[in-house]
Design an enzyme around this catalytic site. Structure first.
Site, PDB file in Angstrom:
ATOM      1  N   LYS A  21      -2.931 -10.312   0.288  1.00 62.82           N
ATOM      2  CA  LYS A  21      -2.039 -10.019   1.410  1.00 62.82           C
ATOM      3  C   LYS A  21      -0.618 -10.497   1.143  1.00 62.82           C
ATOM      4  CE  LYS A  21      -0.946  -8.555   5.472  1.00 62.82           C
ATOM      5  NZ  LYS A  21      -0.649  -7.113   5.467  1.00 62.82           N
ATOM      6  N   CYS A  42      -3.466 -17.111  -3.467  1.00 68.18           N
ATOM      7  CA  CYS A  42      -4.155 -18.403  -3.364  1.00 68.18           C
ATOM      8  C   CYS A  42      -3.828 -19.128  -2.064  1.00 68.18           C
ATOM      9  CB  CYS A  42      -3.742 -19.284  -4.516  1.00 68.18           C
ATOM     10  SG  CYS A  42      -4.005 -18.541  -6.109  1.00 68.18           S
TER      11      CYS A  42
HETATM   12  C1  F6R Z   1       0.566  -2.235   1.118  1.00 63.24           C
HETATM   13  C2  F6R Z   1       0.954  -3.623   1.114  1.00 63.24           C
HETATM   14  C3  F6R Z   1       1.834  -4.131   0.024  1.00 63.24           C
HETATM   15  C4  F6R Z   1       2.953  -4.955   0.654  1.00 63.24           C
HETATM   16  C5  F6R Z   1       3.817  -5.611  -0.439  1.00 63.24           C
HETATM   17  C6  F6R Z   1       4.973  -6.386   0.147  1.00 63.24           C
HETATM   18  O1  F6R Z   1      -0.222  -1.931   2.225  1.00 63.24           O
HETATM   19  O2  F6R Z   1       0.585  -4.368   1.978  1.00 63.24           O
HETATM   20  O3  F6R Z   1       2.351  -3.098  -0.728  1.00 63.24           O
HETATM   21  O4  F6R Z   1       3.712  -4.109   1.447  1.00 63.24           O
HETATM   22  O5  F6R Z   1       3.020  -6.478  -1.188  1.00 63.24           O
HETATM   23  O6  F6R Z   1       4.545  -7.369   1.022  1.00 63.24           O
HETATM   24  P1  F6R Z   1       5.510  -8.014   2.081  1.00 63.24           P
HETATM   25  O7  F6R Z   1       5.847  -6.965   3.080  1.00 63.24           O
HETATM   26  O8  F6R Z   1       4.709  -9.137   2.676  1.00 63.24           O
HETATM   27  O9  F6R Z   1       6.717  -8.489   1.332  1.00 63.24           O
END
Ligand code: F6R
Length: 592
Positions: free
Chosen positions: A587, A2
């Site tokens: 993301k 969100c």
């Molecule tokens: C895969 C992807 C997710 C992130 C995970 C952790 O391509 O993007 O598996 O790696 O949600 O996210 P961060 O690195 O932001 O803690």
């Protein structure tokens, strides 16, 4: 996940500005969006399911509003529907709210609210916040907000409008919220990327704090209602680095940036001594290392654990953050906990960091977003220097995580009897995308297969895990990643003449073992694509060899994933899916 925008201005016609900035949060993932505008006592609410562009089409009125809040929703409580889309109004239509996070005790709160004769219209946890605000007595809205937030269990970043007031009320716990101000406006946002165009500095609202934001001032309060002072941060180049430029998709742009990112890390770590605090005394106090992350970052943790164990000779292990938190981890002051995260906001990783800190561990954050919560809370921050990553599929950040963890491992090795001195500059001469056009025929093989497997040993097994994640998350192809040696312990029963097996082999010493796994697959009719940087491959069982640039075994883990990142991207395009915004994913995963 969100996203929140709040905007208050001296000028009328704020909806354009709000929508323009809400669009900058699209990359985080959402399934519906909404806006609430306020002018004196009049609220105007518009909502839409799907793209923000659909919401924009509904804003065809004369806009003389000077204040508003907006939201991109990624459904958690309640299905994707207009009814559940934020902003939510209180029954008396005096309060409007947008919220990121999860109110864990919302069922209990809903019962309490209903017992007071108030009807809740949506299935969301968020609506309880405005309902509770409306139930508070008195005139002091900050006091009311404090009262209400003290009743909330869970995580939240909230932004409220109150009828008749030219002000935004905000509060947060475990979910980020930022405020920026210039001479004639203030903006509240869940991500500072929205500040680049109009503001030079911004304030991070501290955890468990609230603020009243007007055009003239920002008053921040702690939970004891004491006014507190918050230092501003500069809007930096990171927040401005999200332009798509000549590329069709962020995924393509971000994969193509990998060589530049590697270069930037090597230069930055030469100029800045990020390891200053990790000195001999620090090293001598470490008995074991735990690396914690989610998804791609977890895979980087698995690889980082191998680097640290091999080069610095300290017992090291990678953990999935959501498992780590509930595993009753054995942590004390002699434990080094390394938290790996692109966004620096992943809820499970952040909460694992808090757990480790409370248990006395030494904490290091390996993060990309410099202003993120994880970066702010760890004892030592090792920046990824990857620039903003927009595509949901993490690519350049993974390569950056591996390189930074390798730099850390070789730094730690300096304190051992066998320091590892690597010639990192070798990486500058690598052809990262050598023969990348040869991936097209491999894409054909993927599309013709019914089952896809990724296998490898040692570091190559970690690459197999990450390669499988890349393919499945943007192509929706179901695939399995396992260590080569595990094949005949179960998974081999799945292999038949409709199977495609990617075998990753970068370690000469394990080549013979890999070749025998290839024979097992071939005997069951499976097709094999070998991804390697070795020359010594002589096996009739391999159907297709993809050779990436020859680089010393030490660095191959950083490079061997690139063909798979490209393969996932190309396959996704062939299937007609969106490489930047895969279904159901966000993301930045800011809820547990
Ligand atoms: C895969 C992807 C997710 C992130 C995970 C952790 O391509 O993007 O598996 O790696 O949600 O996210 P961060 O690195 O932001 O803690």
């Amino acid at each position: 996940m969100c996203g929140i925008i709040g905007y208050i201005s001296q000028e009328k016609g704020v909806s354009k500005k709000i929508i323009h900035n809400l669009k900058k949060l699209e990359y985080r993932g959402y399934d519906s969006s909404g806006i609430c505008l306020l002018k004196g006592n009049t609220f105007l609410v518009k909502k839409s399911v799907g793209e923000i562009a659909k919401l924009e089409q509904k804003l065809n009125f004369v806009d003389d509003f000077d204040c508003g809040i907006a939201h991109t929703r990624w459904a958690t409580h309640g299905k994707v529907s207009l009814k559940n889309t934020h902003p939510h109004l209180s029954q008396d239509k005096c309060w409007a709210v947008v919220h990121n996070g999860i109110i864990e005790n919302f069922l209990e709160l809903s019962k309490l609210i209903k017992s007071k004769g108030v009807t809740l219209k949506s299935e969301t946890d968020t609506e309880t916040i405005v309902a509770l605000m409306a139930l508070q007595n008195g005139d002091d809205n900050i006091k009311k907000l404090n009262e209400v937030t003290s009743m909330l269990v869970g995580s939240y970043a909230i932004c409220l409008l109150h009828k008749g007031e030219h002000a935004l009320y905000v509060a947060r716990r475990h979910s980020p919220l930022y405020i920026a101000k210039n001479d004639n406006s203030c903006m509240v946002s869940s991500d500072p990327v929205t500040f680049g165009e109009d503001y030079g500095t911004y304030y991070t609202l501290p955890d468990d704090c609230m603020a009243k934001v007007t055009v003239d001032k920002i008053d921040v309060y702690d939970k004891n209602l004491n006014k507190i002072c918050v230092k501003p941060s500069e809007v930096g180049s990171f927040e401005k680095s999200a332009e798509l430029g000549k590329y069709s998709f962020y995924a393509e742009k971000e994969i193509s940036e990998i060589p530049k990112v590697i270069d930037t890390i090597l230069s930055n770590y030469k100029i800045v001594d990020h390891f200053k605090k990790i000195n001999k005394t620090f090293y001598s106090q470490i008995k074991k290392v735990k690396l914690i992350g989610c998804g791609t970052a977890y895979h980087a943790c698995l690889m980082g654990a191998k680097y640290i164990q091999n080069y610095a000779h300290i017992e090291a292990q990678g953990y999935i953050a959501s498992e780590f938190r509930y595993s009753k981890p054995l942590i004390d002051k002699n434990t080094l906990c390394i938290f790996v995260s692109q966004s620096g906001e992943t809820a499970d990783t952040l909460l694992s960091l808090e757990l480790a800190k409370n248990m006395g561990a030494k904490t290091v954050a390996v993060v990309n977003v410099p202003y993120s919560s994880i970066a702010q809370k760890a004892d030592v921050v090792l920046p990824l220097c990857a620039g903003m990553e927009v595509a949901v599929m993490s690519t350049k950040a993974y390569n950056a995580m591996l390189l930074v963890l390798m730099l850390l491992a070789s730094h730690l090795s300096k304190f051992t009897e066998s320091p590892q001195q690597f010639d990192y500059d070798v990486l500058k001469s690598v052809d990262f995308f050598k023969d990348v056009q040869k991936i097209d025929p491999i894409t054909d093989l993927v599309l013709k297969s019914e089952k896809v497997f990724f296998i490898g040993r040692g570091e190559d097994y970690v690459t197999a895990l990450e390669a499988g994640l890349k393919l499945k998350e943007i192509t929706y192809i179901n695939c399995v990643s396992i260590p080569s040696g595990e094949l005949k312990h179960g998974t081999l029963s799945l292999v038949d003449n409709k199977s495609l097996v990617f075998m990753i082999a970068t370690d000469k010493n394990l080549l013979a073992k890999n070749i025998s796994s290839a024979s097992e697959i071939k005997a069951r009719g499976g097709k094999i694509v070998l991804v390697t940087n070795l020359d010594e491959i002589q096996s009739g069982d391999i159907d297709y060899v993809y050779q990436f640039d020859k680089i010393t075994q030490k660095f191959s883990s950083i490079i061997s994933i690139i063909p798979f990142q490209v393969l996932a991207y190309k396959t996704c395009l062939r299937l007609g899916y969106s490489p930047d915004k895969p279904r159901n994913l966000a993301k930045s995963v800011t809820v547990e």
